[in-house]
Design a protein around this motif. Structure first.
Motif, mmCIF file in Angstrom:
data_model
loop_
_atom_site.group_PDB
_atom_site.id
_atom_site.type_symbol
_atom_site.label_atom_id
_atom_site.label_comp_id
_atom_site.label_asym_id
_atom_site.label_seq_id
_atom_site.Cartn_x
_atom_site.Cartn_y
_atom_site.Cartn_z
ATOM 1 N N GLY A 1 7.078 5.515 -0.978
ATOM 2 C CA GLY A 1 7.167 4.092 -1.197
ATOM 3 C C GLY A 1 7.008 3.386 -2.302
ATOM 4 O O GLY A 1 7.504 2.517 -3.084
ATOM 5 N N GLN B 1 12.451 -0.148 2.785
ATOM 6 C CA GLN B 1 10.939 -0.153 2.240
ATOM 7 C C GLN B 1 10.247 -1.242 3.028
ATOM 8 O O GLN B 1 9.028 -0.945 3.388
ATOM 9 C CB GLN B 1 10.965 -0.446 0.731
ATOM 10 N N GLU C 1 4.282 -5.561 -5.819
ATOM 11 C CA GLU C 1 3.955 -6.108 -4.371
ATOM 12 C C GLU C 1 3.817 -7.471 -4.442
ATOM 13 O O GLU C 1 4.068 -8.178 -3.516
ATOM 14 C CB GLU C 1 2.927 -5.268 -3.824
ATOM 15 N N ALA D 1 1.790 0.233 -1.280
ATOM 16 C CA ALA D 1 3.216 0.670 -0.563
ATOM 17 C C ALA D 1 3.122 0.548 1.176
ATOM 18 O O ALA D 1 3.748 1.628 1.558
ATOM 19 C CB ALA D 1 3.162 2.277 -1.198
ATOM 20 N N MET D 2 2.290 -0.252 1.532
ATOM 21 C CA MET D 2 2.380 -0.090 2.932
ATOM 22 C C MET D 2 2.557 -1.543 3.470
ATOM 23 O O MET D 2 2.181 -2.091 4.571
ATOM 24 C CB MET D 2 1.214 0.574 3.678
ATOM 25 N N ILE E 1 9.163 0.884 -4.663
ATOM 26 C CA ILE E 1 8.650 -0.445 -5.114
ATOM 27 C C ILE E 1 8.998 -0.445 -6.685
ATOM 28 O O ILE E 1 9.373 -1.368 -7.117
ATOM 29 C CB ILE E 1 7.380 -0.636 -4.764
ATOM 30 N N MET F 1 9.590 0.337 6.388
ATOM 31 C CA MET F 1 8.781 1.451 6.308
ATOM 32 C C MET F 1 7.368 1.048 6.005
ATOM 33 O O MET F 1 6.172 1.830 6.476
ATOM 34 C CB MET F 1 9.366 2.235 5.266
ATOM 35 N N GLY F 2 7.003 0.154 5.189
ATOM 36 C CA GLY F 2 5.712 -0.485 4.848
ATOM 37 C C GLY F 2 5.015 -0.780 6.131
ATOM 38 O O GLY F 2 3.884 -0.262 6.128
ATOM 39 N N LEU G 1 4.591 9.605 2.480
ATOM 40 C CA LEU G 1 5.017 8.072 2.491
ATOM 41 C C LEU G 1 4.606 7.002 1.606
ATOM 42 O O LEU G 1 5.527 6.330 1.104
ATOM 43 C CB LEU G 1 4.812 7.324 4.171
ATOM 44 N N THR H 1 6.575 -8.157 5.183
ATOM 45 C CA THR H 1 7.404 -7.356 4.024
ATOM 46 C C THR H 1 8.774 -6.993 4.386
ATOM 47 O O THR H 1 9.647 -7.035 3.583
ATOM 48 C CB THR H 1 6.500 -6.241 4.204
#
Ligand code: PFF
Length: 449
Positions: free
Chosen positions: A397, A88, A61, A231-232, A401, A91-92, A393, A72
């Motif tokens: 994710g 992604q 990331e 992952a977000m 990634i 979605m993050g 999620l 993002t």
């Protein structure tokens, strides 16, 4: 973006990122998960997940964010124009938003507990063993009190976010994080002096592997993602504010180390207390921290009630502040996304995020009381907002990634970012790529299936 600001100093980078990572996930969610998943065996699996899954994904990331210096969604779009990878990015932002809605509820609890400590309502040395459990249950099921405190919390998050990256996020984290670490260290010492401390320690240190299952491992992976803010889009967005001389590898290791230490210390504080409180069980769920810690403050300091008062107040204040630094990092990716992609002013973008989070947050809060019968798949809305990101999620994710960084991105680009274009050394680079390419996606997929 011409007006894009960066973090001003190296310390600011580490403390802001650690501020995002260290929060309710460490002090509230980690002990809850440990208690619900059987203790020490879960802790061991969790540590492995942090090292083998968490750190590499955090580095991934960081590479994506710092290389693009963009929010993002734009970052993925820039690196893989027109490809499905960009999902992604969006979605993050979505996951950050879902978490934001229920995070504010628990953060509101911490704010209320700070207030109750201040008024002395949390000082109780009587014989009623259920006093603190009842106190918590009465509060969370109250029709408007938790809603009020959650909203107050969100107003504060909003105030910091509109101030921006350096004056808001960085300045605030630099003061709060050292204070938090100090108070946690002091509390650990106090917890060890409790009568049940040896049982609590055994619970955390003696693994019973018969309690392990695929579900436990998935929960550990979810907890690692949650705790490290992965992952977000949070750390990806923060990395987009890193300067070009920031050492990404060192930052990722420092943040993960601080985060893991705080989680373990929280365990060392809470489980001795849990085993000292009559009627409390490790598997008691989300109320655990709020029911067990007031007991420490009242009983460990029974001979010096003033100290109990001060520690209780300090602890909940700092827990609240830790939640605040994390909540701003959850708010930031969504705000940056609306600001940069949909060309809203930063102020307006922040306002939208705050308002929509508050509406959903209120429903979430009420689902612990008035709307408790409203269930989805047998879970309250509050539990759904927690479980959906952490159990589905974020792990998905994480797979995306790791594949994106390990396979899709140019290996040279990744290595250049991690070594600041040859200025630093990163001898573990091949191991890092191997983990991203093979170990992480396969392991997460297997566990999920
Ligand atoms: N890592 C934070 C905590 O442990 O409380 C929570 C969190 C922050 C989750 C940022 C997700 C996130 F994007």
């Amino acid at each position: 973006m011409a007006d894009r600001k960066n973090f001003g100093s190296k310390l600011g980078v580490v403390l802001a990122s650690a501020g995002s990572a260290v929060g309710l996930g460490n002090i509230w969610r980690f002990p809850t998960e440990v208690g619900e998943n059987g203790g020490a065996a879960f802790v061991l699996v969790y540590l492995l997940c942090v090292i083998l899954v968490g750190v590499p994904i955090m580095l991934g990331e960081f590479v994506i964010g710092r290389h693009t210096h963009a929010n993002t969604a734009t970052a993925y779009q820039q690196l893989a124009p027109g490809k499905w990878w960009r999902v992604q990015g969006t979605m993050g932002v979505l996951v950050a938003f879902i978490i934001s809605c229920y995070y504010m509820v628990v953060a509101g609890w911490t704010l209320y507990y700070a207030y109750a400590s201040l008024t002395g309502a949390l000082q109780y040395q009587g014989d009623d063993a259920t006093y603190f459990s009842d106190f918590f249950d009465n509060f969370v099921t109250h029709p408007w009190l938790p809603v009020l405190f959650a909203m107050l919390f969100m107003v504060m998050v909003h105030g910091i976010i509109v101030k921006g990256v350096q004056d808001g996020i960085e300045r605030f984290s630099k003061v709060m994080m050292p204070m938090l670490l100090l108070i946690i260290a002091v509390l650990t010492v106090c917890a060890f002096s409790l009568p049940g401390s040896s049982e609590g320690l055994r619970y955390l240190l003696h693994p019973d592997f018969s309690k392990l299952s695929a579900q436990t491992v998935l929960n550990a992976i979810g907890q690692a993602f949650y705790s490290l803010s992965l992952a977000m889009g949070c750390l990806c967005t923060y990395a987009s504010y890193f300067r070009d001389d920031t050492n990404l590898v060192k930052t990722a290791f420092s943040v993960s180390l601080i985060d893991t230490m705080v989680a373990l210390l929280a365990g060392f504080i809470i489980f001795p207390a849990v085993f000292s409180v009559p009627g409390l069980e490790p598997g008691d769920g989300p109320g655990l921290v709020f029911k067990s810690l007031p007991y420490i403050f009242s009983h460990a300091f029974a001979s010096m009630p003033v100290m109990g008062y001060i520690f209780s107040l300090l602890f909940y204040l700092l827990l609240f502040l830790a939640a605040l630094t994390s909540a701003i990092s959850i708010h930031e990716p969504v705000t940056a996304y609306l600001h940069e992609v949909h060309q809203m002013s930063r102020r307006k973008a922040a306002l939208w995020v705050t308002m929509v989070s508050v509406v959903l947050g209120v429903v979430c809060s009420l689902s612990c009381g008035l709307l408790g019968d409203m269930k989805i798949l047998g879970m309250t809305l509050f539990d759904c907002f927690d479980a959906l990101p952490a159990k589905i999620l974020m792990p998905v994710g994480g797979i995306i990634i790791s594949l994106f960084t390990g396979w899709y991105l140019d290996r040279k680009l990744v290595e250049d970012e991690l070594t600041n274009y040859g200025k630093l050394r990163f001898p573990l680079f091949p191991v890092f790529i191997f983990l991203l390419r093979w170990v992480i996606p396969v392991a997460i997929a297997l566990v999920m299936v």
